[in-house]
Design a protein around this motif. Sequence first.
Motif, PDB file in Angstrom:
ATOM      1  N   ILE A   1       0.846  -1.201   0.000  1.00  0.00           N
ATOM      2  CA  ILE A   1       0.000   0.000   0.000  1.00  0.00           C
ATOM      3  C   ILE A   1       0.876   1.245   0.000  1.00  0.00           C
ATOM      4  O   ILE A   1       0.594   2.224  -0.697  1.00  0.00           O
ATOM      5  CB  ILE A   1      -0.937   0.021   1.216  1.00  0.00           C
ATOM      6  CG1 ILE A   1      -1.851  -1.203   1.212  1.00  0.00           C
ATOM      7  CG2 ILE A   1      -1.768   1.312   1.235  1.00  0.00           C
ATOM      8  CD1 ILE A   1      -2.790  -1.283   0.024  1.00  0.00           C
ATOM      9  N   GLY A   2       1.950   1.218   0.765  1.00  0.00           N
ATOM     10  CA  GLY A   2       2.805   2.382   0.908  1.00  0.00           C
ATOM     11  C   GLY A   2       3.394   2.886  -0.391  1.00  0.00           C
ATOM     12  O   GLY A   2       3.472   4.105  -0.616  1.00  0.00           O
ATOM     13  N   MET A   3       3.805   1.996  -1.270  1.00  0.00           N
ATOM     14  CA  MET A   3       4.352   2.424  -2.551  1.00  0.00           C
ATOM     15  C   MET A   3       3.312   3.176  -3.369  1.00  0.00           C
ATOM     16  O   MET A   3       3.621   4.182  -4.018  1.00  0.00           O
ATOM     17  CB  MET A   3       4.879   1.225  -3.331  1.00  0.00           C
ATOM     18  CG  MET A   3       6.156   0.633  -2.761  1.00  0.00           C
ATOM     19  SD  MET A   3       7.595   1.734  -2.921  1.00  0.00           S
ATOM     20  CE  MET A   3       7.934   1.601  -4.678  1.00  0.00           C
ATOM     21  N   HIS A   4       2.076   2.707  -3.330  1.00  0.00           N
ATOM     22  CA  HIS A   4       0.993   3.428  -4.015  1.00  0.00           C
ATOM     23  C   HIS A   4       0.754   4.789  -3.358  1.00  0.00           C
ATOM     24  O   HIS A   4       0.511   5.784  -4.058  1.00  0.00           O
ATOM     25  CB  HIS A   4      -0.288   2.598  -3.986  1.00  0.00           C
ATOM     26  CG  HIS A   4      -0.311   1.470  -4.964  1.00  0.00           C
ATOM     27  ND1 HIS A   4      -0.573   1.637  -6.306  1.00  0.00           N
ATOM     28  CD2 HIS A   4      -0.084   0.140  -4.790  1.00  0.00           C
ATOM     29  CE1 HIS A   4      -0.527   0.469  -6.931  1.00  0.00           C
ATOM     30  NE2 HIS A   4      -0.233  -0.456  -6.028  1.00  0.00           N
TER      31      HIS A   4
ATOM     32  N   ASP B   1      -5.596   5.585  -2.755  1.00  0.00           N
ATOM     33  CA  ASP B   1      -6.364   6.741  -3.208  1.00  0.00           C
ATOM     34  C   ASP B   1      -7.349   7.199  -2.140  1.00  0.00           C
ATOM     35  O   ASP B   1      -7.467   8.396  -1.855  1.00  0.00           O
ATOM     36  CB  ASP B   1      -7.113   6.387  -4.495  1.00  0.00           C
ATOM     37  CG  ASP B   1      -8.024   7.502  -4.974  1.00  0.00           C
ATOM     38  OD1 ASP B   1      -7.509   8.516  -5.472  1.00  0.00           O
ATOM     39  OD2 ASP B   1      -9.258   7.358  -4.822  1.00  0.00           O
ATOM     40  N   PHE B   2      -8.046   6.255  -1.525  1.00  0.00           N
ATOM     41  CA  PHE B   2      -9.021   6.610  -0.490  1.00  0.00           C
ATOM     42  C   PHE B   2      -8.330   7.222   0.721  1.00  0.00           C
ATOM     43  O   PHE B   2      -8.816   8.196   1.295  1.00  0.00           O
ATOM     44  CB  PHE B   2      -9.826   5.384  -0.073  1.00  0.00           C
ATOM     45  CG  PHE B   2     -10.881   5.681   0.953  1.00  0.00           C
ATOM     46  CD1 PHE B   2     -12.081   6.256   0.581  1.00  0.00           C
ATOM     47  CD2 PHE B   2     -10.666   5.417   2.298  1.00  0.00           C
ATOM     48  CE1 PHE B   2     -13.061   6.556   1.532  1.00  0.00           C
ATOM     49  CE2 PHE B   2     -11.627   5.705   3.251  1.00  0.00           C
ATOM     50  CZ  PHE B   2     -12.820   6.284   2.866  1.00  0.00           C
ATOM     51  N   MET B   3      -7.200   6.670   1.113  1.00  0.00           N
ATOM     52  CA  MET B   3      -6.467   7.223   2.257  1.00  0.00           C
ATOM     53  C   MET B   3      -6.050   8.668   1.981  1.00  0.00           C
ATOM     54  O   MET B   3      -6.185   9.544   2.841  1.00  0.00           O
ATOM     55  CB  MET B   3      -5.255   6.360   2.579  1.00  0.00           C
ATOM     56  CG  MET B   3      -5.606   5.003   3.178  1.00  0.00           C
ATOM     57  SD  MET B   3      -4.163   3.938   3.480  1.00  0.00           S
ATOM     58  CE  MET B   3      -3.378   4.834   4.859  1.00  0.00           C
ATOM     59  N   LEU B   4      -5.564   8.936   0.787  1.00  0.00           N
ATOM     60  CA  LEU B   4      -5.135  10.293   0.447  1.00  0.00           C
ATOM     61  C   LEU B   4      -6.321  11.249   0.357  1.00  0.00           C
ATOM     62  O   LEU B   4      -6.183  12.442   0.674  1.00  0.00           O
ATOM     63  CB  LEU B   4      -4.348  10.281  -0.863  1.00  0.00           C
ATOM     64  CG  LEU B   4      -2.951   9.658  -0.761  1.00  0.00           C
ATOM     65  CD1 LEU B   4      -2.381   9.379  -2.145  1.00  0.00           C
ATOM     66  CD2 LEU B   4      -2.011  10.567   0.028  1.00  0.00           C
TER      67      LEU B   4
END
Length: 208
Positions: free
Chosen positions: A12-15, A188-191
């Motif tokens: 997830i972190g790389m995204h 995307d949702f986290m950002l």
Amino acid sequence: MKIVIFGSTGSIGMHLVQQALQQGHAVTAFTRNPVKLSPLNHAGLTVVQGDILNYPDVEQAVRQQDAVLCAIGDGNKGKVRAAGTRNIIAAMKKMGVNRLICQTTLGLGESWGNLNFFWRHIMFGFLLRKAFHDHEVQEKQLMESGLDYTIVRPSAFTDGRVTRSYNVGFDGDHKPLTLKISRADVADFMLQQLHRAEYVKKAVSISN
């Protein structure tokens, strides 16, 4: 915004790093292995080498940030997520940083009702028991932190692009789910939460 990403070289972190840079954020990527981020040659990226279990490393990375994103993993060892999150929370309080967005897992809390037999009894009941407990402790720390946290509970990860065509914020009785979501969509949702307040001090489930 100035953001620091913990777990920046994970799936997830790389995204998160790539998408945050594309969105124009100034990104500090915290990692034990900076070589993994060497292909990302971007003026907005600062790579900080450190250990999430070493508090001084975490404090230095959090200093002067606007927000923190946490996607730390540990496989099924059950030793890093809660302990690392404890350091992040302590560092944020000391440095006066209040916004924290953290990825955990679908199945925690009321979202247990969304899981099918396989995920309840085989995966979290047996194969990933340590990881699940680590996430439970991690969430408890977040909820008691006093910070403006958002807990993001995604289902099982898949590859694929950002679609934004997933279910968000459903209750534990919601059943028609594939229990899968792309890593790109999770990031995307986290950002998105950097600019939204509806899930502040809440846990939100996401899944296709």
